[in-house]
Design an enzyme around this catalytic site. Structure first.
Site, mmCIF file in Angstrom:
data_model
loop_
_atom_site.group_PDB
_atom_site.id
_atom_site.type_symbol
_atom_site.label_atom_id
_atom_site.label_comp_id
_atom_site.label_asym_id
_atom_site.label_seq_id
_atom_site.Cartn_x
_atom_site.Cartn_y
_atom_site.Cartn_z
ATOM 1 N N HIS A 112 45.635 35.560 -86.241
ATOM 2 C CA HIS A 112 45.837 34.355 -87.056
ATOM 3 C C HIS A 112 45.514 33.122 -86.214
ATOM 4 O O HIS A 112 44.831 32.217 -86.690
ATOM 5 C CB HIS A 112 47.279 34.302 -87.564
ATOM 6 C CG HIS A 112 47.547 33.155 -88.484
ATOM 7 N ND1 HIS A 112 46.950 33.058 -89.725
ATOM 8 C CD2 HIS A 112 48.332 32.058 -88.352
ATOM 9 C CE1 HIS A 112 47.370 31.947 -90.324
ATOM 10 N NE2 HIS A 112 48.195 31.323 -89.507
ATOM 11 N N LYS A 134 39.002 31.513 -86.243
ATOM 12 C CA LYS A 134 39.254 30.130 -86.658
ATOM 13 C C LYS A 134 38.670 29.137 -85.672
ATOM 14 O O LYS A 134 38.485 27.963 -86.022
ATOM 15 C CB LYS A 134 40.763 29.887 -86.811
ATOM 16 C CG LYS A 134 41.395 30.533 -88.028
ATOM 17 C CD LYS A 134 42.858 30.145 -88.152
ATOM 18 C CE LYS A 134 43.524 30.797 -89.357
ATOM 19 N NZ LYS A 134 43.718 32.250 -89.158
ATOM 20 N N HIS A 145 40.692 26.386 -90.005
ATOM 21 C CA HIS A 145 41.753 27.093 -90.727
ATOM 22 C C HIS A 145 41.621 26.822 -92.214
ATOM 23 O O HIS A 145 41.866 25.704 -92.673
ATOM 24 C CB HIS A 145 43.112 26.622 -90.213
ATOM 25 C CG HIS A 145 44.267 27.424 -90.720
ATOM 26 N ND1 HIS A 145 44.123 28.500 -91.575
ATOM 27 C CD2 HIS A 145 45.610 27.303 -90.502
ATOM 28 C CE1 HIS A 145 45.311 29.002 -91.853
ATOM 29 N NE2 HIS A 145 46.219 28.295 -91.217
ATOM 30 N N PHE A 160 53.478 28.922 -93.521
ATOM 31 C CA PHE A 160 54.686 28.105 -93.625
ATOM 32 C C PHE A 160 55.674 28.782 -94.575
ATOM 33 O O PHE A 160 55.287 29.301 -95.621
ATOM 34 C CB PHE A 160 54.346 26.721 -94.181
ATOM 35 C CG PHE A 160 53.724 25.774 -93.189
ATOM 36 C CD1 PHE A 160 53.464 26.145 -91.890
ATOM 37 C CD2 PHE A 160 53.399 24.477 -93.577
ATOM 38 C CE1 PHE A 160 52.890 25.263 -90.985
ATOM 39 C CE2 PHE A 160 52.837 23.592 -92.674
ATOM 40 C CZ PHE A 160 52.573 23.980 -91.378
ATOM 41 N N GLU A 212 52.361 34.798 -81.704
ATOM 42 C CA GLU A 212 51.534 35.929 -82.128
ATOM 43 C C GLU A 212 51.187 36.817 -80.936
ATOM 44 O O GLU A 212 51.192 38.058 -81.053
ATOM 45 C CB GLU A 212 50.259 35.446 -82.810
ATOM 46 C CG GLU A 212 49.414 36.589 -83.357
ATOM 47 C CD GLU A 212 48.226 36.147 -84.186
ATOM 48 O OE1 GLU A 212 47.625 37.000 -84.863
ATOM 49 O OE2 GLU A 212 47.890 34.934 -84.160
ATOM 50 N N CYS A 215 49.531 29.992 -95.632
ATOM 51 C CA CYS A 215 48.349 30.488 -94.932
ATOM 52 C C CYS A 215 48.271 32.009 -94.908
ATOM 53 O O CYS A 215 47.304 32.579 -94.397
ATOM 54 C CB CYS A 215 48.305 29.920 -93.521
ATOM 55 S SG CYS A 215 48.342 28.109 -93.528
#
Length: 414
Positions: free
Chosen positions: A303, A335, A340, A401, A314, A163
């Protein structure tokens, strides 16, 4: 070192198939989420996603391009085409080796992979694979097809960092131009992940939302009742250009790419570091390259995927960065509207950040009815409605990831 600016934008998103529509719906707080229509989701834990609306590739691509490409490449070609047109570049007047493509995708041709494997098993394991199976599948065909369509013969490759992918692509494009190895690079990312295999795989990990009864409110970053991310699809494209080259041709300049950085959490296959240490370092490095301080940042596009662990890690990174000074920075999570977009998320959110600079408007975070109690009360998260505010510096965060952290900083051109 050369200065690098953004001279063209293209967007294909669940809330708009062009930049203008995307931005208008973003600041209006419109959700792109619906019940999945691409397949029957009734047997899946997650039954909602943010799909493209009324997208017909035949409006943008010729028959052979459609026949030979997976949707993720069709999305790439569409967004890149918008950005090329927006930039006003006349490729015929340039050395084609001065123009490159650095594109990103997290999964590549998931649609064709699923289709071909199903056909293989349904035909009694008889190998009747399409001759386009491999070309449609491999991730680098997105960058390859963009270069073929426009005759761009410079640097050309595809990044994959989950991502964080398209921020990685933007950072690489920034660096190549900064180092004088290209004058123009088409960059961004695309993803077409709303398939049974992809949705089923992420759902099995319990990474995705199960708020199936209310698709439009399913993605709720920072909310105490968030339960996982909402999958989206589409593409974002940016034309990055060496500043003097852009100025010489009187190009429209949206913003300057001021800095970018990557780090790794080195912590877990799928989870972010709980203290956000890798994210913090990446933000610090990006600001250091830009010659800026945290106090200079007006807007941070988080994010914030709406996962219980990821959002808070975050927030910890952001608060550590600010060291208690919350006087200027405003944060939002777009998002909540787009879902996403995985490998395309960074590109689409970079566009949102750039347009926040251009239009002096910060888009909102929607669907938050009860902010997580762990979020500092004085951290300025923009909820529900857009905020009119001069934005001179915007930061866009992406994490993937594998522990990938990729940050890009944009600033108003001076």
């Amino acid at each position: 070192m050369k200065r690098v600016v953004v001279t063209g934008l293209g967007a294909l998103t669940p809330i708009g198939n062009d930049v203008e529509t995307f931005w208008n719906n973003l600041i209006a707080g419109k959700s792109g989420a619906t019940r999945i229509t691409r397949f029957d989701p009734s047997l899946f834990r997650t039954q909602v996603a943010a799909e493209l609306k009324d997208f017909d590739p035949a409006k943008y691509l010729d028959r052979n391009e459609i026949k030979r490409t997976d949707p993720f490449t069709q999305y790439a070609l569409t967004a890149a085409g918008q950005a090329m047109k927006d930039s006003g570049l006349d490729v015929s007047t340039m050395d084609p080796y001065d123009i490159g493509v650095i594109w990103g995708t997290g999964q590549g041709g998931m649609t064709v992979f699923e289709e071909q494997v199903k056909e293989y098993t349904q035909n009694g394991f008889h190998p009747r694979f399409s001759p386009f199976f491999v070309p449609k599948l491999i991730p680098n065909l997105s960058s390859g097809m963009i270069s073929i369509k426009y005759g761009l013969m410079g640097i050309n490759y595809t990044t994959v960092s989950a991502c964080a992918t398209s921020n990685t692509a933007i950072m690489d494009a920034f660096n190549y131009i900064k180092w004088g190895k290209a004058k123009v690079i088409v960059t961004g990312g695309s993803e077409a992940p709303i398939t049974e295999a992809s949705v089923g795989g992420f759902a099995a990990m319990k990474a995705m939302t199960t708020h199936n009864d209310s698709p439009e409110t399913a993605c709720r970053p920072f909310d105490s009742n968030r339960d996982g991310f909402l999958m989206g699809e589409g593409a974002g494209a940016l034309i990055l250009e060496e500043y003097e080259h852009a100025k010489a041709r009187n190009a429209t300049i949206y913003a300057e790419v001021a800095g970018a950085a990557m780090t790794a959490d080195a912590y877990h296959m799928t989870s972010t570091h709980p203290e956000g240490s890798g994210a913090l370092k990446a933000m610090q490095l990006a600001l250091e390259e830009a010659g800026l301080t945290p106090a200079d940042v007006d807007y941070l596009n988080a994010h914030a995927t709406s996962t219980p662990v990821g959002d808070l890690s975050e927030i910890k990174a952001i608060t550590s960065l600010l060291q208690g000074d919350y006087s200027n920075l405003h944060v939002s999570a777009t998002k909540s509207m787009t879902g996403h977009l995985l490998g395309a998320a960074g590109a689409v959110e970079a566009i949102a950040s750039i347009l926040a600079i251009k239009n002096s408007i910060i888009p909102p975070t929607i669907n938050v009815t009860e902010p997580d109690a762990a979020i500092p009360a004085d951290l300025k998260i923009v909820y529900d409605h857009p905020l009119a505010k001069e934005v001179n510096v915007a930061m866009s965060n992406t994490f993937g990831f594998g522990g990938h952290n990729a940050i890009v900083v944009f600033r108003k051109i001076k």
